[in-house]
Design an enzyme around this catalytic site. Structure first.
Site, PDB file in Angstrom:
ATOM      1  N   GLY A 228       0.764  -1.247   0.000  1.00 30.78           N
ATOM      2  CA  GLY A 228       0.000   0.000   0.000  1.00 30.78           C
ATOM      3  C   GLY A 228       0.785   1.281   0.000  1.00 30.78           C
ATOM      4  N   GLU A 262       3.763  -6.822   2.263  1.00 30.05           N
ATOM      5  CA  GLU A 262       3.617  -7.244   0.864  1.00 30.05           C
ATOM      6  C   GLU A 262       3.806  -6.051  -0.074  1.00 30.05           C
ATOM      7  OE1 GLU A 262      -0.427  -8.535   1.025  1.00 30.05           O
ATOM      8  OE2 GLU A 262       0.008 -10.358   2.142  1.00 30.05           O
ATOM      9  N   GLY A 264       4.643  -3.863  -3.226  1.00 32.12           N
ATOM     10  CA  GLY A 264       4.811  -4.079  -4.663  1.00 32.12           C
ATOM     11  C   GLY A 264       5.309  -2.805  -5.310  1.00 32.12           C
ATOM     12  N   ARG A 302      -2.339   2.526 -16.617  1.00 28.81           N
ATOM     13  CA  ARG A 302      -2.650   3.342 -15.436  1.00 28.81           C
ATOM     14  C   ARG A 302      -3.251   4.713 -15.755  1.00 28.81           C
ATOM     15  NH1 ARG A 302       0.215   4.819 -11.844  1.00 28.81           N
ATOM     16  NH2 ARG A 302      -1.113   4.116 -10.158  1.00 28.81           N
ATOM     17  N   CYS A 353      -7.302   2.610 -30.444  1.00 26.48           N
ATOM     18  CA  CYS A 353      -8.585   3.194 -30.866  1.00 26.48           C
ATOM     19  C   CYS A 353      -9.505   3.456 -29.690  1.00 26.48           C
ATOM     20  CB  CYS A 353      -9.267   2.267 -31.854  1.00 26.48           C
ATOM     21  SG  CYS A 353      -8.390   2.190 -33.389  1.00 26.48           S
TER      22      CYS A 353
HETATM   23  N1  LLP Z   1      -1.153  -7.051  -0.921  1.00 21.36           N
HETATM   24  C1  LLP Z   1      -2.411  -7.118  -1.382  1.00 21.36           C
HETATM   25  C2  LLP Z   1      -3.364  -8.014  -0.744  1.00 21.36           C
HETATM   26  C3  LLP Z   1      -2.786  -6.324  -2.476  1.00 21.36           C
HETATM   27  O1  LLP Z   1      -4.030  -6.386  -2.925  1.00 21.36           O
HETATM   28  C4  LLP Z   1      -1.832  -5.483  -3.087  1.00 21.36           C
HETATM   29  C5  LLP Z   1      -2.171  -4.663  -4.235  1.00 21.36           C
HETATM   30  C6  LLP Z   1      -0.516  -5.467  -2.573  1.00 21.36           C
HETATM   31  C7  LLP Z   1      -0.218  -6.252  -1.476  1.00 21.36           C
HETATM   32  C8  LLP Z   1       0.565  -4.606  -3.132  1.00 21.36           C
HETATM   33  O2  LLP Z   1       0.274  -3.276  -2.937  1.00 21.36           O
HETATM   34  P1  LLP Z   1       1.334  -2.111  -3.295  1.00 21.36           P
HETATM   35  O3  LLP Z   1       2.474  -2.218  -2.343  1.00 21.36           O
HETATM   36  O4  LLP Z   1       1.754  -2.306  -4.683  1.00 21.36           O
HETATM   37  O5  LLP Z   1       0.531  -0.884  -3.115  1.00 21.36           O
HETATM   38  N2  LLP Z   1      -3.126  -1.665 -10.540  1.00 21.36           N
HETATM   39  C9  LLP Z   1      -3.131  -0.654  -9.507  1.00 21.36           C
HETATM   40  C10 LLP Z   1      -2.692  -1.177  -8.181  1.00 21.36           C
HETATM   41  C11 LLP Z   1      -3.531  -2.338  -7.683  1.00 21.36           C
HETATM   42  C12 LLP Z   1      -3.049  -2.862  -6.365  1.00 21.36           C
HETATM   43  C13 LLP Z   1      -3.745  -4.107  -6.004  1.00 21.36           C
HETATM   44  N3  LLP Z   1      -3.320  -4.716  -4.798  1.00 21.36           N
HETATM   45  C14 LLP Z   1      -2.261   0.515  -9.976  1.00 21.36           C
HETATM   46  O6  LLP Z   1      -1.714   0.472 -11.075  1.00 21.36           O
HETATM   47  O7  LLP Z   1      -2.158   1.518  -9.270  1.00 21.36           O
END
Ligand code: LLP
Length: 423
Positions: A228, A262, A264, A302, A353
């Site tokens: 997050g 977690e 990302g 995005r 398109c």
């Molecule tokens: N853990 C869970 C359960 C999640 O659902 C997510 C992301 C993460 C970890 C990783 O979160 P992060 O550290 O990346 O914020 N496609 C969207 C983002 C979707 C995130 C979904 N879940 C974008 O491009 O902004």
């Protein structure tokens, strides 16, 4: 440049669109997380959904990372990247029976359960396979992450997790379930969160509930605080990794439980750019032009999906001729090449398109001409991972720069690759 390698050289050699990642930056970001914990026990489960290209998963594995997988296919990628089952947490709001069975048979570190129904299905599977299933329960804390509504997950109206009262009721019955072993609470309130407050509140709640469960005799092993942490795409404020981890440790310390995270985006986003070539420039209105590039919503969804901002910068293209573009309309201020200090207002758009296929709205950029290459920044997370074949466009190539050298880690898809699936 990316770590000493000219991006223009990569664009010329591999073609565009191409994702380019910095191994050094991926390592820096991972280590920043690891070090921010100081001595506090923790495990980092990189969220594969952000970017699961094998070479990137392997690079993070080599640093000691574990993973968060959101589908059986991400689990398979994790396995092929060399992660052990006990390094995998399996999340997801709609895990199919086949996916659950695979995770149970594999013996992953935890299945993060999202509903009473899922817990019942797991129990049946555990009996069928004569296994004990390690699970975490994902609570929905009803906390507003104040991120984009598409990626906020912590409100009761969102599809994710089990509301707290329901979770407590569910867990009362869990103790009696022989084949289910509750190992953690899980909470994840959204992504691209740029204020610590919701993250801290979610952690505090997870600490309270975990402490309760410990008192009730549950042998929790850790608390999983999800991902997050947002990054600054536009230069605006975002908490540092150290501030974020510091806040979480402060909340969880009273339970003495190790923390699982977690992350990302906060690891991968800043470590990648998408290189695209200008195909055409044409007038839009009196004060701006369209710059049509060879990457759009198919390569980087995005902006179209969330109206997300990604900085766009032209990169110098050695040897480009400093001539006036043939398309310069006669009635307008003369256009000059990038590299001079002239700028112009652009709507930077892709070739797809769809009118939503805009990569950057209202960008003042050095004057662009066909063949110029632009770098779209902070595209390392949820970029290539969300690419599609719409308009039959091939998935883009990906390049990893490491120690001053670069290599293709995913070749560009061909039309034959696409059609190989079809009869
Ligand atoms: N853990 C869970 C359960 C999640 O659902 C997510 C992301 C993460 C970890 C990783 O979160 P992060 O550290 O990346 O914020 N496609 C969207 C983002 C979707 C995130 C979904 N879940 C974008 O491009 O902004």
């Amino acid at each position: 440049m990316c770590d000493g390698v000219p991006l223009a050289a990569i664009a010329t050699a591999v073609g565009t669109p191409v994702y380019v990642y910095s191994a050094a930056l991926l390592r820096d970001r991972y280590r920043a997380f690891d070090e921010a914990f100081g001595g506090y026990p923790h495990a980092l489960h990189y969220a594969l959904k952000a970017n699961s290209t094998l070479a990137i998963a392997r690079l993070l594995r080599d640093l000691g990372s574990a993973v968060d997988a959101n589908s059986v296919w991400e689990i398979e990628v994790a396995r092929r990247a060399g992660f052990e089952p006990r390094q995998i947490v399996f999340t997801g709001v709609g895990k199919s029976p086949a996916e659950l069975e695979c995770a149970v048979a594999l013996g992953v570190k935890a299945i993060n359960v999202e509903s009473a129904g899922e817990l019942a299905r797991l129990e049946a599977l555990a009996a069928k396979l004569a296994r004990t299933v390690r699970f975490a329960i994902r609570i929905n804390p009803d906390i507003d992450a104040k991120s984009h509504p598409h990626i906020s997950t912590g409100l009761r109206i969102n599809k994710f997790g089990v509301p707290l009262d329901e979770a407590r009721a569910l867990l009362r019955t869990a103790a009696a379930r022989q084949r289910l072993s509750l190992v953690a609470l899980h909470v994840h309130v959204g992504s691209q969160i740029t204020s610590l407050d919701p993250l801290r509140r979610a952690a505090s709640l997870a600490a309270d509930v975990s402490a309760d469960l410990l008192r009730q005799g549950f042998q929790l092993e850790y608390v999983d605080l999800g991902g997050g942490l947002g990054v600054s795409y536009d230069g605006g404020a975002a908490p540092s990794i150290a501030e974020y981890v510091g806040a979480l440790v402060e909340e969880i310390r009273r339970t003495s439980l190790p923390i699982v995270l977690e992350p990302g985006r906060s690891i991968a986003a800043p470590a990648g750019v998408l290189l695209a070539r200008v195909i055409d420039v044409k007038p839009r209105d009196a004060s701006s032009d369209f710059a049509i590039i060879d990457a759009g919503m198919t390569e980087l969804l995005r902006p179209a999906l969330y109206n997300a901002y990604h900085a766009i910068e032209p990169i110098s293209t050695p040897g480009a001729s400093p001539t006036e573009p043939a398309s310069a309309p006669p009635d307008r201020e003369p256009l000059r090449r990038a590299g001079t200090d002239a700028t112009r207002l652009y709507e930077v758009v892709g070739p797809v398109c769809e009118s939503s296929d805009v990569v950057g709205r209202d960008r003042t950029l050095p004057v662009l001409s066909p063949d110029d290459v632009v770098a779209i920044r902070d595209a390392g997370a949820y970029g290539s991972a969300m690419a599609s074949n719409y308009n039959r466009r091939p998935l883009p190539a990906e390049v990893l720069v490491d120690g001053g050298e670069w290599r293709v880690i995913r070749r560009r898809q061909t039309i034959d690759d696409q059609l190989a699936l079809e009869t």
